[in-house]
Design a protein around this motif. Structure first.
Motif, PDB file in Angstrom:
ATOM      1  N   TYR A   1      84.104  31.625  -3.771  1.00  0.00           N
ATOM      2  CA  TYR A   1      84.628  30.947  -4.964  1.00  0.00           C
ATOM      3  C   TYR A   1      84.237  29.485  -4.860  1.00  0.00           C
ATOM      4  O   TYR A   1      84.720  28.761  -3.995  1.00  0.00           O
ATOM      5  CB  TYR A   1      86.151  31.130  -5.027  1.00  0.00           C
ATOM      6  CG  TYR A   1      86.819  30.515  -6.232  1.00  0.00           C
ATOM      7  CD1 TYR A   1      86.524  30.957  -7.512  1.00  0.00           C
ATOM      8  CD2 TYR A   1      87.776  29.520  -6.082  1.00  0.00           C
ATOM      9  CE1 TYR A   1      87.172  30.404  -8.623  1.00  0.00           C
ATOM     10  CE2 TYR A   1      88.420  28.967  -7.180  1.00  0.00           C
ATOM     11  CZ  TYR A   1      88.110  29.411  -8.453  1.00  0.00           C
ATOM     12  OH  TYR A   1      88.745  28.870  -9.542  1.00  0.00           O
TER      13      TYR A   1
ATOM     14  N   VAL B   1      87.551  36.013   1.352  1.00  0.00           N
ATOM     15  CA  VAL B   1      87.217  35.062   0.292  1.00  0.00           C
ATOM     16  C   VAL B   1      86.925  33.730   0.975  1.00  0.00           C
ATOM     17  O   VAL B   1      87.722  33.257   1.784  1.00  0.00           O
ATOM     18  CB  VAL B   1      88.365  34.890  -0.732  1.00  0.00           C
ATOM     19  CG1 VAL B   1      88.045  33.764  -1.712  1.00  0.00           C
ATOM     20  CG2 VAL B   1      88.636  36.187  -1.477  1.00  0.00           C
TER      21      VAL B   1
ATOM     22  N   VAL C   1      86.500  29.982  -0.032  1.00  0.00           N
ATOM     23  CA  VAL C   1      86.648  28.979  -1.073  1.00  0.00           C
ATOM     24  C   VAL C   1      85.744  27.827  -0.662  1.00  0.00           C
ATOM     25  O   VAL C   1      86.047  27.093   0.277  1.00  0.00           O
ATOM     26  CB  VAL C   1      88.116  28.526  -1.224  1.00  0.00           C
ATOM     27  CG1 VAL C   1      88.237  27.464  -2.306  1.00  0.00           C
ATOM     28  CG2 VAL C   1      89.018  29.724  -1.535  1.00  0.00           C
TER      29      VAL C   1
ATOM     30  N   PRO D   1      91.557  28.163 -11.528  1.00  0.00           N
ATOM     31  CA  PRO D   1      92.300  28.418 -10.289  1.00  0.00           C
ATOM     32  C   PRO D   1      93.490  29.348 -10.498  1.00  0.00           C
ATOM     33  O   PRO D   1      93.752  30.211  -9.655  1.00  0.00           O
ATOM     34  CB  PRO D   1      92.748  27.024  -9.857  1.00  0.00           C
ATOM     35  CG  PRO D   1      91.706  26.116 -10.420  1.00  0.00           C
ATOM     36  CD  PRO D   1      91.336  26.731 -11.749  1.00  0.00           C
TER      37      PRO D   1
ATOM     38  N   SER E   1      94.057  37.051  -6.757  1.00  0.00           N
ATOM     39  CA  SER E   1      93.098  37.697  -5.857  1.00  0.00           C
ATOM     40  C   SER E   1      92.997  36.979  -4.526  1.00  0.00           C
ATOM     41  O   SER E   1      92.784  37.592  -3.489  1.00  0.00           O
ATOM     42  CB  SER E   1      91.722  37.765  -6.515  1.00  0.00           C
ATOM     43  OG  SER E   1      91.766  38.644  -7.611  1.00  0.00           O
ATOM     44  N   LEU E   2      93.157  35.647  -4.559  1.00  0.00           N
ATOM     45  CA  LEU E   2      93.138  34.899  -3.303  1.00  0.00           C
ATOM     46  C   LEU E   2      94.324  35.300  -2.435  1.00  0.00           C
ATOM     47  O   LEU E   2      94.187  35.490  -1.221  1.00  0.00           O
ATOM     48  CB  LEU E   2      93.173  33.394  -3.568  1.00  0.00           C
ATOM     49  CG  LEU E   2      91.949  32.792  -4.248  1.00  0.00           C
ATOM     50  CD1 LEU E   2      92.200  31.326  -4.578  1.00  0.00           C
ATOM     51  CD2 LEU E   2      90.717  32.947  -3.386  1.00  0.00           C
TER      52      LEU E   2
ATOM     53  N   ALA F   1      92.269  32.852 -10.561  1.00  0.00           N
ATOM     54  CA  ALA F   1      91.756  33.286  -9.265  1.00  0.00           C
ATOM     55  C   ALA F   1      92.861  33.495  -8.237  1.00  0.00           C
ATOM     56  O   ALA F   1      92.715  34.289  -7.309  1.00  0.00           O
ATOM     57  CB  ALA F   1      90.754  32.261  -8.734  1.00  0.00           C
ATOM     58  N   LEU F   2      93.972  32.805  -8.398  1.00  0.00           N
ATOM     59  CA  LEU F   2      95.033  32.805  -7.389  1.00  0.00           C
ATOM     60  C   LEU F   2      95.539  34.192  -6.987  1.00  0.00           C
ATOM     61  O   LEU F   2      95.676  34.466  -5.786  1.00  0.00           O
ATOM     62  CB  LEU F   2      96.196  31.925  -7.839  1.00  0.00           C
ATOM     63  CG  LEU F   2      97.269  31.669  -6.791  1.00  0.00           C
ATOM     64  CD1 LEU F   2      96.680  31.003  -5.548  1.00  0.00           C
ATOM     65  CD2 LEU F   2      98.375  30.822  -7.372  1.00  0.00           C
TER      66      LEU F   2
ATOM     67  N   CYS G   1      84.445  28.093 -10.401  1.00  0.00           N
ATOM     68  CA  CYS G   1      85.695  27.559 -10.941  1.00  0.00           C
ATOM     69  C   CYS G   1      85.395  26.894 -12.291  1.00  0.00           C
ATOM     70  O   CYS G   1      84.637  25.927 -12.359  1.00  0.00           O
ATOM     71  CB  CYS G   1      86.291  26.546  -9.973  1.00  0.00           C
ATOM     72  SG  CYS G   1      87.751  25.723 -10.630  1.00  0.00           S
TER      73      CYS G   1
ATOM     74  N   THR H   1      88.581  28.230   3.756  1.00  0.00           N
ATOM     75  CA  THR H   1      88.182  27.103   2.923  1.00  0.00           C
ATOM     76  C   THR H   1      87.093  26.359   3.668  1.00  0.00           C
ATOM     77  O   THR H   1      87.248  26.034   4.840  1.00  0.00           O
ATOM     78  CB  THR H   1      89.384  26.160   2.657  1.00  0.00           C
ATOM     79  OG1 THR H   1      90.412  26.926   2.047  1.00  0.00           O
ATOM     80  CG2 THR H   1      88.968  25.026   1.733  1.00  0.00           C
TER      81      THR H   1
ATOM     82  N   VAL I   1      91.273  34.343   3.799  1.00  0.00           N
ATOM     83  CA  VAL I   1      90.743  33.290   2.935  1.00  0.00           C
ATOM     84  C   VAL I   1      90.360  32.109   3.817  1.00  0.00           C
ATOM     85  O   VAL I   1      91.177  31.639   4.614  1.00  0.00           O
ATOM     86  CB  VAL I   1      91.776  32.827   1.875  1.00  0.00           C
ATOM     87  CG1 VAL I   1      91.218  31.686   1.025  1.00  0.00           C
ATOM     88  CG2 VAL I   1      92.199  33.990   0.981  1.00  0.00           C
TER      89      VAL I   1
ATOM     90  N   ALA J   1      93.734  38.773  -0.836  1.00  0.00           N
ATOM     91  CA  ALA J   1      92.598  38.937   0.076  1.00  0.00           C
ATOM     92  C   ALA J   1      93.057  39.071   1.520  1.00  0.00           C
ATOM     93  O   ALA J   1      94.074  38.506   1.925  1.00  0.00           O
ATOM     94  CB  ALA J   1      91.653  37.738  -0.046  1.00  0.00           C
TER      95      ALA J   1
END
Length: 125
Positions: free
Chosen positions: A43, A10, A12, A109, A115-116, A112-113, A86, A124, A122, A119
């Protein structure tokens, strides 16, 4: 995040129109991972949600005379990357789902959390 399996990666995406030179590498990384058969989600949150607006990504060029951010986004999607926005960031940027260039899943958020957390990786951006 709407999916049938846990994402391998993911990204972000927080960077948006304010930093166009930072954007291509996020899409290249996502596209490359997806081409290697990884399940990849991007995301878009914060300023990045502006990129989802009608005509916005098409108007941003990280390099003069080069490809637009929309071209980099298409590369990622063509390789299987799923784009999710988002919902709260849309509101923060004065946007609604009607302002988007195409329909995409929109999650807060808190939605989504889970699944984050599940993962494999992740990042950013």
């Amino acid at each position: 995040m709407p999916e049938t399996q846990v994402a391998d990666l993911v990204i972000v995406l927080i960077a948006g129109p304010e930093n166009p030179k930072r954007l291509p590498s996020a899409f290249f990384l996502a596209a490359t991972a997806a081409a290697a058969e990884q399940n990849v989600i991007m995301y878009f949150t914060g300023p990045a949600t502006e990129l989802l607006g009608k005509g916005k990504a098409e108007s941003i060029f990280p390099m003069p005379g080069g490809k637009s951010v929309a071209d980099f986004m298409k590369l990622a999607e063509d390789n299987g990357v799923r784009i999710i926005g988002c919902l709260q960031s849309l509101e923060l940027n004065g946007m609604t789902a009607d302002d988007l260039s195409k329909p995409i899943p929109l999650l807060t958020p808190s939605a989504a959390l889970p699944s984050l957390v599940a993962a494999g990786r992740v990042l950013t951006w």
